[in-house]
Scaffold this motif. Structure first.
Motif, mmCIF file in Angstrom:
data_model
loop_
_atom_site.group_PDB
_atom_site.id
_atom_site.type_symbol
_atom_site.label_atom_id
_atom_site.label_comp_id
_atom_site.label_asym_id
_atom_site.label_seq_id
_atom_site.Cartn_x
_atom_site.Cartn_y
_atom_site.Cartn_z
ATOM 1 N N ASP A 320 9.265 -4.630 3.056
ATOM 2 C CA ASP A 320 8.838 -3.461 2.268
ATOM 3 C C ASP A 320 10.050 -2.869 1.549
ATOM 4 O OD1 ASP A 320 6.346 -1.192 2.415
ATOM 5 O OD2 ASP A 320 8.349 -0.434 1.904
ATOM 6 N N ILE A 321 9.866 -2.543 0.271
ATOM 7 C CA ILE A 321 10.977 -1.926 -0.478
ATOM 8 C C ILE A 321 11.147 -0.486 0.016
ATOM 9 C CG2 ILE A 321 11.829 -1.283 -2.766
ATOM 10 C CD1 ILE A 321 10.246 -3.550 -3.948
ATOM 11 N N ASP A 322 12.396 -0.121 0.238
ATOM 12 C CA ASP A 322 12.680 1.230 0.747
ATOM 13 C C ASP A 322 12.618 2.250 -0.394
ATOM 14 O OD1 ASP A 322 13.217 0.183 3.322
ATOM 15 O OD2 ASP A 322 15.260 -0.360 2.701
ATOM 16 N N HIS A 323 12.021 3.364 -0.081
ATOM 17 C CA HIS A 323 11.957 4.506 -1.012
ATOM 18 C C HIS A 323 11.584 4.084 -2.425
ATOM 19 C CE1 HIS A 323 13.424 7.066 2.128
ATOM 20 N NE2 HIS A 323 14.508 6.332 2.299
ATOM 21 N N PHE A 324 10.520 3.322 -2.491
ATOM 22 C CA PHE A 324 10.110 2.835 -3.813
ATOM 23 C C PHE A 324 9.395 3.932 -4.609
ATOM 24 C CE2 PHE A 324 7.587 -0.051 -6.675
ATOM 25 C CZ PHE A 324 8.694 -0.523 -7.365
ATOM 26 N N GLU A 364 4.325 -2.523 -2.889
ATOM 27 C CA GLU A 364 5.738 -2.920 -2.841
ATOM 28 C C GLU A 364 6.053 -3.643 -1.528
ATOM 29 O OE1 GLU A 364 4.997 -0.359 -0.629
ATOM 30 O OE2 GLU A 364 7.078 0.362 -0.637
ATOM 31 N N LYS A 437 12.070 0.498 9.609
ATOM 32 C CA LYS A 437 12.006 1.714 8.773
ATOM 33 C C LYS A 437 12.502 2.914 9.599
ATOM 34 C CE LYS A 437 9.927 0.424 4.847
ATOM 35 N NZ LYS A 437 10.527 0.557 3.547
HETATM 36 MG MG MG Z 1 8.203 1.138 0.696
#
Ligand code: MG
Ligand code: GH3
Length: 446
Positions: A320-324, A364, A437
């Protein structure tokens, strides 16, 4: 003892005895193909007496369509090889042709030739029993076979040199041609990163017959849809029925008409092309161009079954992309889409094995399927992916983690003892991602 034996028998006497003993065709010829000596099997097989063959040439009785390839084989033997195996059609005295398998060996100024009449070969002679367990270790994919252009690729599998040569000469204007002279070599080529679009497959081959090759290809998800045409001297209806029931798309008997073979290949490849296009639209994510969720689900359930069958590990990464959301808020949704494309591309390109799969799970979130990969190896790959994304250096300046786009990765592995189901693996990967996360993002967790 051995020494005495030779002392009392001149070499020519010995040769006479060997020649008179043999059941198969034996012959000695010079480099031009002129007969020097033949054994009695020639009369038995073809009806020619030894005297009739005097001053004749080996090539005088070759089927006109096989002549070029036979001469090519002899030239190749004389100039390059010590041993050459091939097959052709050979005319007997009553005008009928026999299919003969030849072994040519070069010694000094002569060619020593052994031949076997394979005209009567029946399906039973190439049964599963004979070939079943030969294929143990699969050869590694050969990156040299990667397709660098858009031409469709035809793999010709035949242990007979003249067949491969004739087909290659007639097809190489329109297609990229790959040649395998054995079933095992064919599997090695097909398991390369870029499999062929169609396979022309001989049936009677040493070590692994064509039926066996087809079965192996149909067992694997990656290769099960490659169309296969049997091209064989087995001309009985029951052989054809058997081959088609195994899943071959067509069955052509030798001797074949080159124009018809070409037309059939063209038609089958047109269908293949259409099917590939359809498949792309159902399997590929429109935004990122990597596999979509549907494809991933299909592959995951196949790979779970395969891992159980083979008693091997299977790993799954949930990414998962962080702080997308922050990224979208800062740069806008179009930039967000571009970022998703770059991340997808980097994930896909970082996976090295042909069986690995990177897919967009949705939004994302991405996922990677890693067959034959244990937890330790999977964690290494996960970290490699994490670094690959940082190395893209896509700015996410307000991210609390880093000034660049980062990912968090959850790793789940099903080993052979732990018979995971589809749901269990996904749940485990999701929980691991949540841990990654919660412990600060831009990290992996198992
Ligand atoms: Mg994300
Ligand atoms: P976290 O580190 O906890 O994952 O935070 P996050 O901001 O990445 O997670 P969140 O679920 O809050 O936000 C995900 C964002 O991803 C919100 C959504 O608009 C965006 N997103 C999902 N799909 C797309 C897409 O196709 N294009 C764009 N541009 N954005 C998308």
């Amino acid at each position: 003892m051995m020494q005495n034996f030779f002392d009392h028998n001149s070499q020519s006497e010995l040769l006479e005895r060997i020649f008179s003993l043999s059941l198969g065709l034996l012959c000695i010829a010079d480099f031009n193909g002129q007969f020097f000596k033949v054994n009695a099997a020639w009369e038995k097989t073809f009806g020619y007496t030894v005297n009739e063959l005097n001053h004749k040439n080996l090539t005088d009785f070759v089927h006109p369509n096989d002549l070029d390839a036979t001469i090519f084989a002899i030239e190749k033997l004389v100039s390059q090889n010590d041993v050459l195996n091939f097959a052709n059609r050979y005319r007997s005295q009553n005008g009928l042709y026999h299919n003969i398998e030849w072994e040519f060996r070069r010694y000094g100024d002569f060619i020593y030739i052994a031949g076997k009449d394979i005209s009567q070969l029946k399906i039973t002679e190439v049964s599963d029993r004979e070939f079943g367990n030969k294929f143990k270790s699969e050869p590694q994919p050969n990156p040299a076979n990667a397709n660098l252009n858009n031409r469709q690729r035809v793999l010709i599998v035949d242990d007979s040199l003249f067949n491969t040569k004739i087909l290659e000469q007639n097809l190489n204007k329109d297609y990229d041609i790959l040649i395998a002279n054995s079933g095992i070599r064919a599997l090695s080529i097909v398991n390369s990163s870029d499999p062929p679009d169609i396979i022309l497959l001989d049936i009677i081959m040493p070590e692994m017959n064509g039926y066996e090759v087809l079965k192996k290809l149909h067992q694997e998800q990656r290769t099960k849809d490659i169309p296969i045409i049997f091209l064989t001297s087995l001309d009985q209806a029951e052989n054809e029925e058997y081959g088609l029931n195994l899943g071959a798309i067509d069955y052509i008997t030798k001797p074949f008409n080159v124009a018809i073979v070409k037309a059939k290949i063209k038609n089958h490849l047109a269908t293949k092309s259409y099917q590939d296009t359809l498949k792309i639209s159902t399997d590929v994510d429109q935004l990122t161009n990597i596999a979509n969720r549907r494809r991933f689900d299909e592959m995951l359930s196949n790979e779970i079954k395969r891992a159980k069958r083979m008693n091997s590990c299977l790993s799954l990464l949930m990414i998962d992309i962080d702080h997308f959301k922050m990224f979208n808020d800062t740069y806008g949704h179009l930039e967000g889409d571009e970022c998703l494309r770059k991340v997808a591309f980097a994930l896909k390109n970082s996976l090295k094995r042909p069986a690995d799969l990177a897919a967009r799970w949705g939004g994302e979130e991405f996922t990677c399927l890693l067959p034959d990969t244990d937890e330790k190896e999977a964690a290494k790959i996960a970290d490699l992916l994490r670094k690959a994304i940082i190395n893209l250096k896509i700015p996410n300046e307000f991210s609390p983690v880093k000034q660049f786009v980062t990912i968090s990765v959850g790793v789940a592995t099903s080993d052979s003892a732990n018979k995971s189901t589809y749901k269990m693996l996904l749940k485990h990967a999701d929980e691991a991602l949540y841990k990654a996360k919660a412990s600060g993002r831009n990290r992996i967790s198992a």
